[in-house]
Design a protein around this motif. Structure first.
Motif, PDB file in Angstrom:
ATOM      1  N   UNK A 102       0.813  -1.222   0.000  1.00 47.68           N
ATOM      2  CA  UNK A 102       0.000   0.000   0.000  1.00 47.68           C
ATOM      3  C   UNK A 102       0.843   1.267   0.000  1.00 47.68           C
ATOM      4  N   UNK A 103       2.108   1.141   0.368  1.00 47.83           N
ATOM      5  CA  UNK A 103       2.982   2.311   0.424  1.00 47.83           C
ATOM      6  C   UNK A 103       2.965   3.016   1.764  1.00 47.83           C
ATOM      7  N   UNK A 104       2.451   2.352   2.810  1.00 48.51           N
ATOM      8  CA  UNK A 104       2.465   2.920   4.165  1.00 48.51           C
ATOM      9  C   UNK A 104       3.792   2.559   4.831  1.00 48.51           C
ATOM     10  N   UNK A 105       4.823   3.317   4.534  1.00 49.07           N
ATOM     11  CA  UNK A 105       6.180   2.947   4.929  1.00 49.07           C
ATOM     12  C   UNK A 105       6.361   2.966   6.448  1.00 49.07           C
ATOM     13  N   UNK A 106       5.726   3.891   7.132  1.00 47.35           N
ATOM     14  CA  UNK A 106       5.904   3.988   8.587  1.00 47.35           C
ATOM     15  C   UNK A 106       5.349   2.750   9.279  1.00 47.35           C
ATOM     16  N   UNK A 107       4.120   2.368   8.909  1.00 45.45           N
ATOM     17  CA  UNK A 107       3.527   1.174   9.504  1.00 45.45           C
ATOM     18  C   UNK A 107       4.316  -0.083   9.134  1.00 45.45           C
ATOM     19  N   UNK A 108       4.803  -0.138   7.895  1.00 51.77           N
ATOM     20  CA  UNK A 108       5.620  -1.282   7.478  1.00 51.77           C
ATOM     21  C   UNK A 108       6.895  -1.363   8.308  1.00 51.77           C
TER      22      UNK A 108
END
Length: 406
Positions: A189-195
């Motif tokens: 999804x491109x949610x780098x912080x959560x990843x």
């Protein structure tokens, strides 16, 4: 003291395993099975392309990739090729076998990465169809993340196996599955912080497994041997559909209610002896009933989800063929039981019994696949599958498969 070369021992075990697997794989991938697999993959690829053309932006690509890759990453078995005799002859030399076990971990990792590569490539069209604005480099980075996570899962599983700590064998895979899935989901999804957060949590779980393994200070030989044997038995069951496997350990289930149901129509007479025997064997043996049901479910799923009617019909006949082909091994199931040779019955009665049972099994599967067509409201497909399936079942059981009853 006997001198042991860990790498020489590893190469010998690997060579022995490769030769055994190669012998069975050559028999499994014969002309018939190779043709069926080619047809299956070609049909799957065609329908995959057709489905991608109708895909809209609302499809949960990230969720699907998260679940699929979480399953593949979490399942990270370690192949050590240990044998039961090693508990006696190699256990005293455990402190000198570090490179042996390290080779097993690396072998398992690269073997699974090879399979993961094809899954990543298969998801490429879906990824770019959903996120058309993304660059190829982002998908390459996704592949690198999968590679790293696979390495972490392999190490974590190794330490978890050797820790033997409480419920770690149950809790650890669940935690890793959730963290793997969330990491892939957020990354796609491109949610780098959560990843990044879920990746950090996964690393913490891995280090916890490492600390538990270090406290125990030893290799769980019996558990590793048990896991290796279980995996080989699964392979032997699959290979046994194509050839006789002397190493196969058959397990028997009681299944009283199914046995009562299946034997009720059989008359109590001597000429029905083999009718009774093959039906009971099919129900109680773990090799046949489970595989038959799985093929019915998978075949029904393909018929339901494949959009093209002719591909639905083709997959119906393909799975009828696969069911008939794998059921013929019933003939050889009791080959080592000498009591059958003492029965005062002609060999023709035995052939007649298994031919009749195979035909009935194929007809039941034909009817079940027909129900899927009926549920879809596809009357033409229903008529073709019922009529063609009946003819195909008769040909398979009375003409084609009887040639293998030797």
């Amino acid at each position: 003291m006997l001198k042991i070369d860990p790498q020489k021992l590893w190469r010998g075990r690997l060579d022995s395993h490769t030769k055994e697997m190669g012998r069975y794989l050559r028999l499994m991938f014969n002309d018939h099975f190779s043709f069926a697999m080619f047809f299956f993959l070609a049909g799957l690829t065609y329908n995959y392309q057709q489905w991608l053309a109708t895909l809209d932006s609302s499809f949960p690509t990230a969720l699907v990739m998260g679940v699929v890759f979480a399953s593949l990453l979490t399942y990270s078995p370690i192949r050590t090729f240990l044998r039961e005799a090693d508990l006696v002859f190699l256990l005293p030399a455990e402190h000198r076998l570090a490179s042996f076990f390290r080779s097993g971990i690396l072998y398992s990792f690269f073997l699974q990465v090879f399979g993961l590569f094809f899954v990543v490539v298969a998801f490429g069209p879906l990824y770019f169809a959903t996120y058309s604005g993304r660059a190829t480099s982002e998908f390459v980075l996704f592949g690198i993340v999968i590679l790293i996570l696979k390495g972490w899962n392999t190490l974590s599983h190794w330490w978890e196996l050797n820790s033997r700590f409480g419920m770690s064998g149950f809790i650890d895979p669940i935690l890793r599955f959730l963290l793997n899935g969330l990491t892939i989901f957020f990354f796609v999804r491109g949610d780098w912080i959560f990843a990044g957060v879920t990746t950090t949590l996964f690393f913490a779980v891995m280090m916890y497994d490492y600390s538990l393994a270090k406290k125990r200070k030893g290799i769980a030989w019996d558990l590793l041997i048990q896991k290796d044997q279980q995996r080989m038995q699964v392979f032997y069951r699959i290979a046994n559909m194509f050839t006789d496997v002397p190493h196969l350990k058959n397990s028997v289930k009681k299944r009283h209610w199914l046995v009562r149901l299946i034997k009720k129509p059989i008359p109590f007479s001597s000429d029905k002896t083999f009718d009774y025997l093959y039906r009971i064997t099919f129900i109680r043996s773990s090799d046949y009933l489970g595989l038959y049901i799985r093929l019915v479910l998978i075949g029904g799923a393909f018929v339901y989800f494949v959009p093209n009617i002719w591909m639905k019909i083709a997959f119906s006949f393909l799975f009828l063929y696969l069911s008939g082909f794998q059921m013929v091994t019933l003939w050889h199931h009791h080959r080592d039981v000498l009591w059958l040779d003492l029965y005062p019955l002609r060999i023709e009665s035995r052939r007649k019994a298994i031919t009749k049972w195979l035909f009935q099994l194929l007809m039941v599967k034909t009817a079940l696949l027909g129900v899927v067509f009926l549920f879809l409201g596809n009357l033409m497909g229903l008529a073709i599958v019922l009529i063609g399936g009946a003819l195909f079942s008769y040909f398979m059981s009375h003409k084609y498969l009887t040639k293998r009853l030797t």
